[in-house]
Design an enzyme around this catalytic site. Sequence first.
Site, short mmCIF file in Angstrom:
data_model
loop_
_atom_site.label_atom_id
_atom_site.label_comp_id
_atom_site.label_asym_id
_atom_site.label_seq_id
_atom_site.Cartn_x
_atom_site.Cartn_y
_atom_site.Cartn_z
N GLY A 4 65.94 -5.58 -27.91
CA GLY A 4 65.89 -4.13 -28.02
C GLY A 4 64.78 -3.69 -28.93
O GLY A 4 64.97 -3.52 -30.12
N ARG B 39 59.65 2.61 -33.36
CA ARG B 39 59.44 3.33 -34.62
C ARG B 39 58.50 2.61 -35.58
O ARG B 39 58.12 3.18 -36.60
CB ARG B 39 60.79 3.63 -35.27
CG ARG B 39 61.57 4.67 -34.46
CD ARG B 39 63.01 4.75 -34.91
NE ARG B 39 63.12 5.23 -36.27
CZ ARG B 39 64.17 5.00 -37.04
NH1 ARG B 39 65.18 4.26 -36.60
NH2 ARG B 39 64.21 5.46 -38.27
N ASN C 248 63.58 -1.11 -38.97
CA ASN C 248 63.18 -0.32 -37.80
C ASN C 248 61.87 0.42 -38.00
O ASN C 248 61.27 0.88 -37.04
CB ASN C 248 64.26 0.71 -37.47
CG ASN C 248 65.55 0.03 -37.08
OD1 ASN C 248 65.59 -0.76 -36.14
ND2 ASN C 248 66.61 0.29 -37.82
N ASN D 219 30.94 -32.30 -61.48
CA ASN D 219 30.82 -30.95 -62.02
C ASN D 219 29.94 -30.11 -61.10
O ASN D 219 28.80 -30.47 -60.82
CB ASN D 219 30.19 -31.00 -63.41
CG ASN D 219 30.18 -29.64 -64.07
OD1 ASN D 219 31.13 -29.26 -64.75
ND2 ASN D 219 29.12 -28.88 -63.85
N SER E 193 19.03 -27.63 -61.53
CA SER E 193 19.41 -26.23 -61.32
C SER E 193 18.45 -25.53 -60.37
O SER E 193 17.26 -25.81 -60.37
CB SER E 193 19.37 -25.48 -62.64
OG SER E 193 20.29 -26.04 -63.53
C1 UD1 Z 1 74.96 -2.14 -33.75
C2 UD1 Z 1 76.49 -2.24 -33.65
C3 UD1 Z 1 77.11 -1.38 -34.73
C4 UD1 Z 1 76.61 -1.81 -36.08
C5 UD1 Z 1 75.09 -1.80 -36.14
C6 UD1 Z 1 74.60 -2.47 -37.41
C7 UD1 Z 1 76.99 -2.61 -31.30
C8 UD1 Z 1 77.47 -2.00 -30.05
N1 UD1 Z 1 76.89 -1.80 -32.35
O1 UD1 Z 1 74.64 -0.77 -33.48
O2 UD1 Z 1 78.52 -1.48 -34.69
O3 UD1 Z 1 77.15 -1.00 -37.10
O4 UD1 Z 1 74.53 -2.54 -35.03
O5 UD1 Z 1 73.22 -2.33 -37.51
O6 UD1 Z 1 76.74 -3.79 -31.33
N2 UD1 Z 1 69.82 -5.34 -28.64
C9 UD1 Z 1 69.38 -6.06 -27.57
N3 UD1 Z 1 69.65 -5.59 -26.31
C10 UD1 Z 1 70.33 -4.46 -26.09
C11 UD1 Z 1 70.77 -3.72 -27.20
C12 UD1 Z 1 70.51 -4.19 -28.47
O7 UD1 Z 1 68.75 -7.11 -27.73
O8 UD1 Z 1 70.54 -4.12 -24.91
C13 UD1 Z 1 69.55 -5.85 -30.00
C14 UD1 Z 1 68.59 -4.96 -30.76
O9 UD1 Z 1 67.27 -5.47 -30.68
C15 UD1 Z 1 69.07 -5.08 -32.18
C16 UD1 Z 1 70.55 -5.35 -32.03
O10 UD1 Z 1 70.75 -5.81 -30.72
O11 UD1 Z 1 68.48 -6.19 -32.82
C17 UD1 Z 1 71.41 -4.12 -32.31
O12 UD1 Z 1 71.10 -3.09 -31.42
P1 UD1 Z 1 71.05 -1.59 -31.87
O13 UD1 Z 1 70.73 -0.74 -30.72
O14 UD1 Z 1 70.22 -1.44 -33.09
O15 UD1 Z 1 72.57 -1.33 -32.23
P2 UD1 Z 1 73.16 -0.22 -33.17
O16 UD1 Z 1 73.33 1.02 -32.38
O17 UD1 Z 1 72.38 -0.16 -34.41
MG MG Z 2 70.49 -0.80 -35.09
#
Ligand code: UD1
Ligand code: MG
Length: 451
Positions: free
Chosen positions: A14, A18, A230, A363, A409
Site C-alpha cells: 500500500g 504523501r 507516511n 609519511n 616536495s
Molecule cells: C491499520 C489497521 C488499524 C491500525 C493501523 C495502525 C487494518 C484494517 N487496520 O490501519 O487497525 O490501528 O493500521 O497503523 O489493518 N497494505 C497493503 N495492502 C493493502 C492495504 C494495506 O499492503 O491493500 C499495507 C500498507 O502498505 C501499510 C499497512 O498495510 O503498510 C497498513 O495499511 P494502512 O492503509 O496504513 O492501514 P490503516 O488504515 O492505517
Molecule cells: Mg496506516
Amino acid sequence: MAERTCLAVVLAAGEGTRMRSALPKVMHPIGSQSLLSHVLRAVARAGATECCVVVGPDHAALETETARFFPNAGIARQMQRLGTAHAVLAARTMLERGFDDILVVFADTPLIRAETLERLRVAVADGAAVAVAGFAPEDPTGYGRLIAANGRLLAIREHNDASDAERKIGLCNGGLMALDGRHALTLLDQIGNANAKQEFYLTDAVALANQAGLRAVAVEVEEDDVRGVNTKAQLAETEGLLQQRLRKAALEAGVTMIAPETVFLSADTKLASDVTIEPYVVFGPGVTIESKAVIHAFSHLAGAHVGEGASIGPYARLRPGARIGKNARVGNFVEVKEAVLEDGAKANHLAYIGDGRVGEGANVGAGTIFCNYDGASKHRTEIGKGAFIGSNSALVAPVTIGDGAYVGSGSVITDDVPADALALGRVRQVVKEGWASRLRSLKAAGKKDRG
Ligand code: UD1
Ligand code: MG
C-alpha cells in the site's frame, strides 16, 4: 521460541503518495538503511524462519532489497489494494506450507524491535490464536480500537466503523499481529469487506477467532514500535528516534562520545569499546572502528575500516574502501578512498589518497595527491614501507614508490621510484644573486625621473 517455525508476512504494497518522492516509500532510509530493511532485520532477529514480502505493482527495488536482508524470502504481489487481510492472503502459497505462527508486520514501521515481535509470538505459543500489538497514542484518531473484556480481546473496530463510545477507547491497534499457524488461513478466508472502506480488514480476524471459540489477546507495546512513516516529516522524526537508540547502544557498549547528540550513526556502524568520537561526526553505511581509535570532530566516514589506536580528523573524509591500519593517522582535510594505510602510516594534512596503498610507517606530506583518474579509468598508486612523500607532490598513477624511498616536495611523479632512492620531478631552482636589489634600484630611478 527457537524450535517453532514462523512465517513473517511483511506488507509493503500500500504505497502512499504523501512522501512526494520517486523513491518507493519503504526504500527511504533511516540510519542509512531502508525502512524495509529495518523491518526485515527485526523479523529475522525475532526468529522468523521464513519471510514473504507483499509488494504492489512497482516492486523491482523492493525485491532486490528483500534479497539483501532476508535471503530466500518470498515475494508476493498484491496488484489491487483491497485491504490488509487481502494483502496477507497474497502470500497464500507460503501460508499453506504450514507454520507454528505467522507474524504480520508493516514495512513502514521501522522502529519495531525484535523483542516486541517475540512477545507476540510467545502469546501465540501460550495459546492465543491471535495476538495484537496494542498501544495508547496521545491522539487515537484514525487507529483501530481494541475492544477487550476480562483479559480477552473481543474485536478491533476501525476508526471509520466505530461508534462514539468505541472511539473513546484509548488502546489502539498498532497494526502488528501474530496468528496461530493452524488457524490463520481459516480466519483470513472468512474475512469480508462489509465496512466503511469496503476493504478486507486483517483486524476482523480477532472477532472471527472469538466466534470460533478461540482466544485473542492484546500485547501492549511502546508507541515507537508501531510508529508508521507516511511523510518526510515522519521520516525525519523516526530518524531522530533511531539515532537516539543507536547512540545509547554505543555508549552502553563503551564508546566515548563527548556530545552524542551531534554524532550520526548508521544502523550497521560497528564501534569497539574505548573508541572516542568527538562532536559532529557522521557515519555513512559500512563503518567499523577498532578499539582506542579516535575520530576527531567534523569527520565523515562511509564504508571504512579504522584500526586500533588510529587517529582520524578533524575534518577527515573516509570513503568506501578506506582501510586505516593500527595507529595510523589521517589528519585534517585528508580524503581516503579505496586505499589502505598500513600500520603507523601518516597523512596528516590536505591530501587525496585514492586507489592505492601507503606502506607501514610511510609519511604522506601535506598537499599530496594520488592522481588516480585519467578521465577514463582508475589506476593504483603503491607507496612502500617507510617511504617519505614530500609535500605538494602529484603521484600520477599507475605508479609505485619503493620501500624507504623519498620523493622531493613539489614533484610530479610519473615513473616508478626504486626502493631507497630519491626522486625529484620538478624544475631545477634558479638563483640570481642581487636581482631583487637591482629591481628596487631601477624602480627608484624611474620614480625620480618622473619627478
Ligand atoms: C491499520 C489497521 C488499524 C491500525 C493501523 C495502525 C487494518 C484494517 N487496520 O490501519 O487497525 O490501528 O493500521 O497503523 O489493518 N497494505 C497493503 N495492502 C493493502 C492495504 C494495506 O499492503 O491493500 C499495507 C500498507 O502498505 C501499510 C499497512 O498495510 O503498510 C497498513 O495499511 P494502512 O492503509 O496504513 O492501514 P490503516 O488504515 O492505517
Ligand atoms: Mg496506516
